[in-house]
Design a protein around this motif. Structure first.
Motif, PDB file in Angstrom:
ATOM      1  N   HIS A 220      -7.256 -30.294 134.372  1.00 15.16           N
ATOM      2  CA  HIS A 220      -6.076 -30.825 135.055  1.00 15.16           C
ATOM      3  C   HIS A 220      -6.237 -32.307 135.370  1.00 15.16           C
ATOM      4  N   ARG A 262      -2.426 -22.118 133.120  1.00 21.99           N
ATOM      5  CA  ARG A 262      -1.410 -22.768 133.955  1.00 21.99           C
ATOM      6  C   ARG A 262      -1.459 -24.290 133.797  1.00 21.99           C
ATOM      7  N   CYS A 265       0.249 -25.139 130.570  1.00 27.94           N
ATOM      8  CA  CYS A 265       1.698 -24.922 130.663  1.00 27.94           C
ATOM      9  C   CYS A 265       2.386 -26.042 131.438  1.00 27.94           C
ATOM     10  N   GLU A 266       1.792 -26.447 132.534  1.00 28.01           N
ATOM     11  CA  GLU A 266       2.429 -27.451 133.394  1.00 28.01           C
ATOM     12  C   GLU A 266       2.630 -28.785 132.687  1.00 28.01           C
ATOM     13  N   VAL A 306       5.859 -20.694 136.296  1.00 24.36           N
ATOM     14  CA  VAL A 306       5.599 -21.991 135.657  1.00 24.36           C
ATOM     15  C   VAL A 306       6.114 -21.992 134.222  1.00 24.36           C
ATOM     16  N   GLU A 309       9.804 -22.376 134.048  1.00 27.14           N
ATOM     17  CA  GLU A 309      10.173 -23.777 134.277  1.00 27.14           C
ATOM     18  C   GLU A 309      10.080 -24.588 132.989  1.00 27.14           C
ATOM     19  N   GLN A 310       9.094 -24.256 132.164  1.00 24.35           N
ATOM     20  CA  GLN A 310       8.928 -24.988 130.903  1.00 24.35           C
ATOM     21  C   GLN A 310      10.071 -24.670 129.931  1.00 24.35           C
TER      22      GLN A 310
END
Length: 386
Positions: A220, A262, A265-266, A306, A309-310
């Motif tokens: 991240h 995650r 994906c974000e 999440v 949202e994508q």
């Protein structure tokens, strides 16, 4: 023992061997003996030592040590009349507490016998700065408080240390965070070319490392640093495509790991914001990632939220092509809808699925209606709110 002697004693502590109690006692002694009559340059240098025990990104800084160090810093800043560090104070800190440890080369040439077990070439000795972790803590603390407007006056100290940290496996997290701090002065990073140098180094960090202490946090932070530097220097579309490549590659490594998945994906919505319709080049791969998360049995509602949202981000960025994938995306949303029955966060997930469906209808309302009717026929009463 006077104030300066106490400061040097704390600086010389082996932070990985000393107990929290011993460190706390030394920090408290330093705080109690702060001497306003000491030369200003020596007080600034001692401020770096206090900062080294205040930066929570360092593994040797515990919450208790941080609280005590922050009190010491408050007292010193009051005496020095400092809020942020100027270039003079920052450069002094680096000269006294950072540069001496980073200026020594870590590579030493040695002869080796033929046919020995040793590999030919250069022996890599451990860098001097890795034996004194406090110098990294002092650098990170000082950089976080350096006035960004004077970054150009301190670049000779900041850039070499930042690059060394980014290239080091053990301290890569600190290097990536330092990169984000460096590009707070975006104009300087862009016009001087230093941002491009940083980006080249960060690009090599966009790979999942299972051996890292917290691999999802490292991944991240690497993506965050890349985006921060790329935004600051206003890169062209090829650099964002490089980030897309990294997302697809990392997905192959983390498809069964919830935290890391995650993180991957974000980033999709982030590249959608930067690329717009140009994200079409990676649309098939991104749709595959999103539908895998929505359909997978290992994924919790929070991660599926999440992913939903994508879907919205992809539909808004590339409506011309998303319509091709409507049947598979709607089917995946239906699987996530079903899995939300007995999970925490179900209401939040279902609200996001409704938003995703609304964004898909804006791309191809007829295709969405057909897919939804098929679901309602197969499961009467289950998808009535769709």
């Amino acid at each position: 023992m006077g104030y300066l002697a106490c400061v040097e004693k704390l600086w010389d502590v082996d932070v990985h061997a000393a107990s929290e109690r011993d460190v706390c006692e030394l920090v408290e002694q330093c705080t109690a003996q702060v001497d306003a009559t000491v030369d200003r340059s020596q007080l600034v240098s001692s401020l770096a030592v206090a900062g080294a025990f205040s930066d929570v990104s360092m593994d040797y800084v515990t919450p208790r040590v941080q609280v005590l160090a922050d009190k010491w810093i408050t007292d010193l800043c009051s005496i020095l009349n400092l809020n942020n560090l100027g270039s003079c104070e920052f450069n002094l800190i680096c000269t006294d507490r950072v540069h001496p440890y980073f200026s020594e080369p870590s590579t030493k040439s040695q002869y080796k016998l033929m046919h020995s077990d040793a590999q030919p070439g250069l022996l890599m000795g451990e860098p001097k700065w890795k034996k004194r972790s406090q110098c990294v803590g002092a650098f990170m603390w000082a950089l976080s408080r350096l006035d960004a407007s004077v970054m150009s006056e301190s670049v000779a100290f900041v850039l070499p240390v930042t690059l060394a940290l980014v290239d080091d496996y053990e301290y890569r997290m600190q290097g990536l965070r330092a990169s984000c701090l460096f590009v707070r002065n975006a104009e300087f990073a862009r016009r001087s070319g230093t941002g491009s140098v940083l980006l080249s180094s960060i690009r090599t960090c966009l790979v999942y490392r299972s051996d890292a202490p917290q691999p999802h946090k490292l991944l991240h932070t690497a993506f965050t640093a890349f985006v921060a530097v790329a935004d600051a220097i206003q890169v062209d579309v090829q650099e964002w495509w490089a980030l897309c490549d990294a997302l697809v590659v990392n997905y192959g490594y983390v498809s069964d790991k919830i935290k890391e998945l995650r993180v991957v994906c974000e980033q999709i919505s982030i590249v959608c914001e930067r690329l717009g319709v140009c994200v079409a080049r990676y649309l098939r791969a991104f749709i595959g990632i999103v539908t895998h998360v929505l359909e997978s049995g290992i994924c919790v509602a929070e991660l599926q939220h999440v992913a939903a949202e994508q879907v919205t981000a992809l539909a808004k960025a590339c409506p011309q092509r998303v319509s091709v994938y409507v049947p598979s995306v709607v089917a995946a949303l239906a699987r996530a809808w079903d899995s939300a029955d007995n999970s925490s966060g179900a209401d939040k997930l279902r609200d996001e699925i409704h938003r995703a469906l609304a964004s898909l209808r804006e791309t191809d309302a007829d295709a969405v209606s057909r897919a939804v009717r098929s679901l309602q026929t197969a499961r009467p009463g289950h998808f009535d709110t769709w």
